[in-house]
Design an enzyme around this catalytic site. Structure first.
Site, PDB file in Angstrom:
ATOM      1  N   GLU A  69      -3.790 -14.845   2.547  1.00 28.42           N
ATOM      2  CA  GLU A  69      -3.795 -13.912   3.271  1.00 28.42           C
ATOM      3  C   GLU A  69      -5.009 -13.521   3.844  1.00 28.42           C
ATOM      4  O   GLU A  69      -5.347 -13.211   4.903  1.00 28.42           O
ATOM      5  CB  GLU A  69      -3.075 -12.388   2.737  1.00 28.42           C
ATOM      6  N   THR A 119       0.794  -1.325   0.040  1.00 36.11           N
ATOM      7  CA  THR A 119       0.162  -0.028   0.052  1.00 36.11           C
ATOM      8  C   THR A 119       0.712   1.157   0.048  1.00 36.11           C
ATOM      9  O   THR A 119       1.876   1.280   0.580  1.00 36.11           O
ATOM     10  CB  THR A 119      -0.807  -0.018   1.225  1.00 36.11           C
ATOM     11  N   GLY A 133      -4.315   1.709  -1.866  1.00 38.87           N
ATOM     12  CA  GLY A 133      -4.095   0.446  -1.611  1.00 38.87           C
ATOM     13  C   GLY A 133      -4.927  -0.622  -2.468  1.00 38.87           C
ATOM     14  O   GLY A 133      -4.523  -1.530  -2.811  1.00 38.87           O
ATOM     15  N   PRO A 188      -5.143 -14.983  -1.401  1.00 39.28           N
ATOM     16  CA  PRO A 188      -6.063 -15.926  -1.006  1.00 39.28           C
ATOM     17  C   PRO A 188      -5.630 -16.192   0.601  1.00 39.28           C
ATOM     18  O   PRO A 188      -6.746 -16.447   1.509  1.00 39.28           O
ATOM     19  CB  PRO A 188      -6.271 -17.139  -1.920  1.00 39.28           C
ATOM     20  N   THR A 234     -10.434  -4.655   0.895  1.00 42.40           N
ATOM     21  CA  THR A 234     -11.694  -4.026   1.400  1.00 42.40           C
ATOM     22  C   THR A 234     -12.652  -4.854   1.059  1.00 42.40           C
ATOM     23  O   THR A 234     -12.671  -5.457   0.052  1.00 42.40           O
ATOM     24  CB  THR A 234     -12.111  -2.502   0.826  1.00 42.40           C
ATOM     25  N   LEU A 247     -25.212  -5.915  24.399  1.00 38.11           N
ATOM     26  CA  LEU A 247     -25.640  -6.810  25.309  1.00 38.11           C
ATOM     27  C   LEU A 247     -24.687  -6.455  27.025  1.00 38.11           C
ATOM     28  O   LEU A 247     -25.312  -6.897  27.857  1.00 38.11           O
ATOM     29  CB  LEU A 247     -25.675  -8.136  24.958  1.00 38.11           C
TER      30      LEU A 247
HETATM   31  C1  LIG Z   1      -4.002  -1.347  10.548  1.00 35.59           C
HETATM   32  C2  LIG Z   1      -3.590  -1.433   8.899  1.00 35.59           C
HETATM   33  C3  LIG Z   1      -2.726  -2.634   8.559  1.00 35.59           C
HETATM   34  C4  LIG Z   1      -2.376  -2.559   7.285  1.00 35.59           C
HETATM   35  N1  LIG Z   1      -1.143  -3.480   7.016  1.00 35.59           N
HETATM   36  C5  LIG Z   1      -0.691  -3.198   5.709  1.00 35.59           C
HETATM   37  C6  LIG Z   1       0.469  -4.194   5.350  1.00 35.59           C
HETATM   38  O1  LIG Z   1       0.928  -4.792   5.897  1.00 35.59           O
HETATM   39  N2  LIG Z   1       0.905  -3.979   4.045  1.00 35.59           N
HETATM   40  C7  LIG Z   1       0.200  -3.308   3.163  1.00 35.59           C
HETATM   41  O2  LIG Z   1       0.724  -3.208   1.965  1.00 35.59           O
HETATM   42  N3  LIG Z   1      -0.868  -2.891   3.268  1.00 35.59           N
HETATM   43  C8  LIG Z   1      -1.538  -2.600   4.650  1.00 35.59           C
HETATM   44  N4  LIG Z   1      -2.633  -2.016   5.036  1.00 35.59           N
HETATM   45  C9  LIG Z   1      -3.221  -1.237   3.964  1.00 35.59           C
HETATM   46  C10 LIG Z   1      -4.599  -1.852   3.545  1.00 35.59           C
HETATM   47  O3  LIG Z   1      -4.468  -3.017   2.739  1.00 35.59           O
HETATM   48  C11 LIG Z   1      -5.342  -0.671   2.668  1.00 35.59           C
HETATM   49  O4  LIG Z   1      -5.689   0.349   3.540  1.00 35.59           O
HETATM   50  C12 LIG Z   1      -6.569  -1.037   1.926  1.00 35.59           C
HETATM   51  O5  LIG Z   1      -6.271  -2.138   0.957  1.00 35.59           O
HETATM   52  C13 LIG Z   1      -7.468   0.043   1.387  1.00 35.59           C
HETATM   53  O6  LIG Z   1      -6.581   0.876   0.809  1.00 35.59           O
HETATM   54  P1  LIG Z   1      -6.703   2.306   0.989  1.00 35.59           P
HETATM   55  O7  LIG Z   1      -6.498   2.463   2.399  1.00 35.59           O
HETATM   56  O8  LIG Z   1      -5.811   3.017   0.028  1.00 35.59           O
HETATM   57  O9  LIG Z   1      -8.264   2.639   0.438  1.00 35.59           O
HETATM   58  P2  LIG Z   1      -8.596   3.090  -0.926  1.00 35.59           P
HETATM   59  O10 LIG Z   1      -8.002   2.066  -1.956  1.00 35.59           O
HETATM   60  O11 LIG Z   1      -8.223   4.547  -1.189  1.00 35.59           O
HETATM   61  O12 LIG Z   1     -10.280   3.156  -1.010  1.00 35.59           O
HETATM   62  C14 LIG Z   1     -11.119   3.945  -0.181  1.00 35.59           C
HETATM   63  C15 LIG Z   1     -12.383   3.501  -0.410  1.00 35.59           C
HETATM   64  O13 LIG Z   1     -12.756   3.151  -1.872  1.00 35.59           O
HETATM   65  C16 LIG Z   1     -13.455   1.921  -2.111  1.00 35.59           C
HETATM   66  N5  LIG Z   1     -13.012   1.563  -3.345  1.00 35.59           N
HETATM   67  C17 LIG Z   1     -11.673   1.535  -3.671  1.00 35.59           C
HETATM   68  N6  LIG Z   1     -11.701   0.971  -5.130  1.00 35.59           N
HETATM   69  C18 LIG Z   1     -13.048   0.375  -5.450  1.00 35.59           C
HETATM   70  C19 LIG Z   1     -13.705  -0.022  -6.355  1.00 35.59           C
HETATM   71  N7  LIG Z   1     -13.120  -0.456  -7.398  1.00 35.59           N
HETATM   72  N8  LIG Z   1     -15.142  -0.401  -6.264  1.00 35.59           N
HETATM   73  C20 LIG Z   1     -15.766   0.103  -5.121  1.00 35.59           C
HETATM   74  N9  LIG Z   1     -15.075   0.643  -4.016  1.00 35.59           N
HETATM   75  C21 LIG Z   1     -13.621   0.878  -4.123  1.00 35.59           C
HETATM   76  C22 LIG Z   1     -12.681   0.914  -0.834  1.00 35.59           C
HETATM   77  O14 LIG Z   1     -13.461  -0.243  -0.647  1.00 35.59           O
HETATM   78  C23 LIG Z   1     -12.771   1.805   0.339  1.00 35.59           C
HETATM   79  O15 LIG Z   1     -14.128   1.820   0.902  1.00 35.59           O
HETATM   80  C24 LIG Z   1      -2.982  -1.891   6.457  1.00 35.59           C
HETATM   81  C25 LIG Z   1      -4.059  -0.927   6.743  1.00 35.59           C
HETATM   82  C26 LIG Z   1      -4.308  -0.850   7.948  1.00 35.59           C
HETATM   83  C27 LIG Z   1      -5.341   0.258   8.259  1.00 35.59           C
END
Ligand SMILES: Cc1cc2nc3c(=O)[nH]c(=O)nc-3n(C[C@H](O)[C@H](O)[C@H](O)COP(=O)(O)OP(=O)(O)OC[C@H]3O[C@@H](n4cnc5c(N)ncnc54)[C@H](O)[C@@H]3O)c2cc1C
Length: 380
Positions: free
Chosen positions: A243, A127, A132, A241, A366, A338
């Site tokens: 993960e 990410t 991400g 898968p 997500t 509860l």
């Molecule tokens: C505590 C924590 C630990 C994490 N650990 C890791 C890690 O170890 N390594 C790593 O690489 N990442 C890690 N992540 C990152 C995580 O995988 C990303 O936050 C996640 O994949 C979403 O990416 P984003 O936050 O950029 O959201 P975005 O991609 O900006 O998405 C924002 C919103 O838009 C929606 N959205 C985006 N595209 C679409 C679509 N095509 N259709 C419908 N809705 C869509 C999403 O579902 C979401 O609701 C971590 C995140 C957290 C919070």
């Protein structure tokens, strides 16, 4: 908690993990939350107990057991010990699979033994601050300089972000080719230009060192390329898968844990002269959640069976990930209700479970992205 048809060996492993979590983790949780990370010592102790690299062949320091039920036991016992900070599942379920599958012989000898002993802590950095969900759009670059790459860019939200010694970084080695231009390159602690950002201030999982990473002209030897150049996106899709199942495992464990403690609470707590569990609303809510927990467990176990058999499809893993993590949020919320006012007090495990759970439908892809994957498999 529901009995899970474990073999005798698995029950012995479960006992050992439970003892470890109760002795080495539970008493330290409060301190780790203050520190914002677990200690390196606990990584070494877990390594000494063979809790890392369960599926790594014995010649590289692992247990040589390719059965995801062992990984599941580690996750379940961590939840039981109320210890969401220890990033062992990143090591076992994210980092190790890439290393086993894509390292050449020299790399396996170089990295795997210390991953298994807990001397080396791993992380997976996909990410970026700009996004991400759309992995093909990453911006971190690795420029070919002959005998090395020059890596520039940044990552965010990386689990084990500060403690990690070995980081699998998704980089663009060819900016013209989108997903086909992505490669996985291993960056190691101490490389010049590899900086960690601040530990991110999260609402839950506060003993977990989730952090940013910055790469400024980091010189990385070609020997640190994982597998083939340009195949990184394919490797990530192949690994996701597992993960996702590992995240679903955490959700099942939390569902069963909070349900157990809420049933107990509903037997003990009284209102209007009777147990709160005897009100029809409470009883029906508990009955619904107990049913859903059984369904989730059965589906999860089936997915593990298919994963062990190398037959788990990305869409089925996506189904498990979205459905079970969303169920976790619903169950935790209803269990908190509860508990009444005590449910809102962080000293109570249900309140902690509420804040710790929220991220489950976000990381590892997500809920919306999981439904995209399933929808695609349906031909849309
Ligand atoms: C505590 C924590 C630990 C994490 N650990 C890791 C890690 O170890 N390594 C790593 O690489 N990442 C890690 N992540 C990152 C995580 O995988 C990303 O936050 C996640 O994949 C979403 O990416 P984003 O936050 O950029 O959201 P975005 O991609 O900006 O998405 C924002 C919103 O838009 C929606 N959205 C985006 N595209 C679409 C679509 N095509 N259709 C419908 N809705 C869509 C999403 O579902 C979401 O609701 C971590 C995140 C957290 C919070």
């Amino acid at each position: 908690m529901k009995k899970k048809n474990l073999t005798e060996e698995q029950m012995i492993f479960q006992d050992a993990v439970r003892t470890f979590m109760d002795r080495e983790c539970k008493p330290n949780n409060a301190q780790w939350e203050k520190d914002g990370m677990v200690s390196r010592e606990v990584w070494l102790k877990a390594g000494a107990n063979n809790f890392f690299g369960i599926d790594v062949p014995e010649e590289y320091g692992g247990m040589g057991i390719d059965d995801f039920r062992y990984n599941t036991i580690l996750i379940e016992e961590s939840v039981r010990a109320e210890n969401p900070g220890f990033g062992h599942s990143v090591q076992n379920d994210l980092v190790v699979p890439y290393l086993i599958r894509h390292c050449n012989e020299e790399q396996k000898k170089r990295w795997l033994p210390k991953i298994c002993s807990g001397e080396t802590i791993g992380a997976l950095a996909m990410t970026e601050p700009s996004g991400g969900s759309d992995l093909a759009a990453i911006k971190t670059t690795a420029k070919d300089m002959g005998d090395h790459y020059l890596v520039n860019g940044s990552k965010t939200f990386i689990t084990n972000g500060l403690l990690s010694d070995l980081v699998i970084v998704a980089c663009k080695t060819d900016s013209k080719h989108g997903a086909h231009g992505i490669s996985l390159i291993i960056l190691e602690r101490g490389m010049k230009g590899f900086e960690r950002g601040k530990k991110l201030h999260k609402m839950g999982q506060i003993a977990q060192d989730t952090a940013e990473m910055f790469f400024k002209d980091v010189k990385v030897p070609k020997e640190n390329l994982l597998g083939e150049e340009g195949k990184g996106f394919y490797y990530m899709m192949e690994s996701l898968p597992k993960e996702r199942l590992s995240i679903a495992a955490g959700s099942i464990a939390v569902i069963e844990f909070v349900l157990e403690l809420t049933i107990k609470y509903c037997h003990e707590r009284k209102a209007f002269g009777q147990k709160i569990g005897s009100f029809q609303n409470s009883k029906f809510k508990l009955a619904e959640m107990a049913t859903e927990a059984e369904i989730a467990r059965t589906f999860y176990d089936q997915c593990v069976f298919e994963l062990n058999d190398k037959k788990l499809t990305p869409e089925k893993a996506a189904m498990a990930k979205w459905w079970i993590t969303e169920l976790e949020l619903k169950v935790v919320d209803q269990c908190l209700q509860l508990h009444g006012g005590y449910g809102y007090i962080l000293e109570y495990p249900i309140a902690k479970a509420y804040v710790n759970s929220r991220v489950q439908t976000i990381y590892g892809g997500t809920t919306e992205i999981m439904k995209e994957i399933i929808g695609k498999s349906l031909g849309f």
